[in-house]
Design an enzyme around this catalytic site. Structure first.
Site, PDB file in Angstrom:
ATOM      1  N   LYS A 191      23.536  33.345  24.191  1.00  0.00           N
ATOM      2  CA  LYS A 191      23.061  32.195  24.859  1.00  0.00           C
ATOM      3  C   LYS A 191      22.915  32.901  26.318  1.00  0.00           C
ATOM      4  CE  LYS A 191      25.180  28.994  27.341  1.00  0.00           C
ATOM      5  NZ  LYS A 191      24.193  28.883  28.435  1.00  0.00           N
ATOM      6  N   GLU A 266      35.863  38.074  30.003  1.00  0.00           N
ATOM      7  CA  GLU A 266      35.683  38.520  31.538  1.00  0.00           C
ATOM      8  C   GLU A 266      35.493  37.229  32.267  1.00  0.00           C
ATOM      9  OE1 GLU A 266      34.846  39.357  34.832  1.00  0.00           O
ATOM     10  OE2 GLU A 266      32.753  40.162  33.954  1.00  0.00           O
ATOM     11  N   CYS A 299      32.046  38.746  40.817  1.00  0.00           N
ATOM     12  CA  CYS A 299      33.649  38.513  40.459  1.00  0.00           C
ATOM     13  C   CYS A 299      34.406  39.588  40.784  1.00  0.00           C
ATOM     14  CB  CYS A 299      33.539  38.226  38.945  1.00  0.00           C
ATOM     15  SG  CYS A 299      33.092  39.622  37.704  1.00  0.00           S
ATOM     16  N   GLU A 394      38.771  30.784  43.404  1.00  0.00           N
ATOM     17  CA  GLU A 394      37.499  31.947  43.755  1.00  0.00           C
ATOM     18  C   GLU A 394      36.414  31.023  44.318  1.00  0.00           C
ATOM     19  OE1 GLU A 394      35.133  35.048  40.978  1.00  0.00           O
ATOM     20  OE2 GLU A 394      35.751  33.092  40.055  1.00  0.00           O
TER      21      GLU A 394
END
Length: 498
Positions: A191, A266, A299, A394
């Site tokens: 996806k 992750e 990230c 974040e």
């Protein structure tokens, strides 16, 4: 403008034809219910790129069924048979890098030159590396046990792998997951990210061109709720690989655990960038300014600058000078340092974080105001209170926080004062000090006097809220395979069969 061809509906993206339908069992098909969603370019949000098929449970079921049918034959090819096909795929990716770069730049706003020269060639390298590793390095020498039995380890294909990856480097990160899964002998349902799905669709065409058998790689586009959830919670999926946020990962884990499906996650990061008083400050400042790369949508970025107090001012002088050289603008232009944020929702999130930091008493050194469109300047906060959300959450935008520290022990404490543990960067002139900090900072990867250097053979992943598991080299195959121990009493074999 869309056209209808034998390969399904396609749209012209900067001169590159891109399929807009799903790719299931080697066929382009619309969503069963006919649903679509818009894809727009962050470079100019008024510019619609495509209407793309929006998958749902029925589309996912069809893709998983196709992958299940294809699995026995793909697994039976063995590593060497799969290597030949995957090497053709790597060659096809290399030949298509120019077109992929055009589309990815428009789709997610990344720098065209970075895509063309570095990021997208890594996609081909990912596929080729894992295909070769499975042939050349995966088999381990057997051991003879004290009673004479032979002990060996097999890596048997696990089955159907569900792969869901993010939009900040959509093509490369897809190959990082799909490459080892296919090399291991798994079949894949992929996806792509809803905000940047177009190069994921192109990957399917490249796989078709390379001769991947029908059903080995399937692509279902759509949202996380409508397509992602039915996929990661599917009872006939054997592995789930997901890259994204911790909040979404908790939902994915719940759905996968209903069937005890192994997961590899992750996730995000709030990484420390530590500058010790014996560091090369020019080099440290240059690398610190690079943390704004890709509009901060990385990230691994060291978004918390931890600088020893005795070198704080000279470091800041150098850092400000480097930041002044950053050019925010159209990512297709060579002079641009970074382009736009991916989506209006991303811009709103950055603005909320900046407003919250100001409310909680942080000092805005520079930046902090949108530039128009989805463009946002390099932003730095200092004097950030210990309790501030900016130090723990974040942002995923070009916003850094500066935190001074007195000594190595305080640096370690500050570095670990977060729920994340993806990466860390340390600048120091002393290998002993750097290794001492590296050993005690919670992170899956620690760079010393460098940044963003990757060896595909070494493990990659995070601790805490930054992920579950490791991928890279043998570690990927440990996940995408059923690892089996084989113990044989060879004395009972016929002499000719040993």
């Amino acid at each position: 403008m869309s056209t209808q061809t034998a390969g399904g509906a396609r749209v012209d993206v900067d001169g590159v034809p891109v399929a807009t339908e799903h790719y299931i069992d080697a066929h382009r098909v619309p969503s069963i219910d006919g649903a679509t969603f818009e894809v727009r370019s962050p470079i100019d949000w008024d510019a619609k790129l495509a209407d793309v098929a929006a998958g749902g449970k029925a589309d996912v079921d069809a893709a998983v069924a196709a992958a299940r049918r294809a699995f026995p034959a793909w697994a039976a090819l063995g590593p060497r048979g799969r290597q030949a096909v995957l090497r053709r795929l790597a060659d096809a990716i290399e030949a298509a890098v120019g077109d992929l770069a055009k589309v990815e730049t428009l789709d997610n706003g990344s720098l065209y030159e970075a895509m063309r020269l570095r990021v997208l060639p890594r996609g081909a390298a990912n596929i080729r590396f894992f295909a070769d590793f499975a042939v050349e390095r995966l088999d381990e020498p057997h051991r003879t046990l004290p009673n004479g039995e032979r002990n060996s380890v097999r890596h048997d294909p696990a089955g159907v792998a569900a792969v869901s990856t993010p939009w900040n480097a959509p093509f490369m990160l897809a190959t990082w997951r799909i490459g080892p899964a296919l090399a291991a002998g798994d079949t894949v349902v992929f996806k792509p990210p809803e905000w940047a799905p177009l190069t994921g669709s192109m990957l399917a065409d490249l796989a078709d061109e390379a001769g991947l058998p029908p059903g080995v790689l399937n692509v279902v586009q759509g949202s996380g709720a409508q397509a992602g959830a039915p996929l990661t919670g599917h009872p006939d999926v054997d592995r789930v690989a997901f890259t994204g946020s911790p909040a979404t990962a908790r939902t994915v884990a719940r759905d996968a655990m209903a069937h005890l499906t192994p997961v590899s996650f992750e996730l995000g990061g709030k990484s420390p960038f530590v500058v010790l008083d014996d560091a090369d400050l020019d080099a440290a400042a240059a690398t610190a300014a690079y943390q704004y790369d890709n509009s901060g949508q990385v990230c691994l970025a060291g978004t918390r600058l931890l600088v020893q107090r005795s070198v704080l001012e000279p470091f800041l002088d150098r850092f400000r000078a480097r930041v002044r050289d950053i050019v925010v603008g159209d990512p297709r232009e060579t002079r641009t340092s970074y382009g736009p944020l991916i989506h209006p929702v991303a811009l709103e999130r950055v603005q909320r974080h900046v407003a919250r930091a100001l409310q909680q008493g942080a000092t805005l050194e520079f930046g902090g105001e949108p530039l128009g469109g989805l463009y946002y300047p390099p932003t730095l906060f200092t004097a950030v209170p210990d309790h501030a959300d900016l130090l723990r959450n974040e942002v995923f935008g070009p916003v850094l926080a500066l935190q001074p520290f007195a000594d190595d022990e305080e640096a370690i404490a500050i570095a670990n004062a977060t729920d994340y543990g993806l990466a860390a960067t340390i600048y120091s002139g002393s290998p002993q000090r750097a290794r001492h900090l590296a050993a005690r900072i919670s992170a899956g990867t620690v760079w010393v006097n460098c940044f963003y250097v990757r060896d595909l053979e070494t493990p990659f992943g995070g601790t805490r809220d930054s992920g579950i598991g490791r991928e890279g080299g043998r570690h990927s195959f440990d996940f995408y395979c059923d690892v089996k121990t084989l113990v044989e009493r060879t004395a009972l074999y016929d002499e000719d069969s040993r």
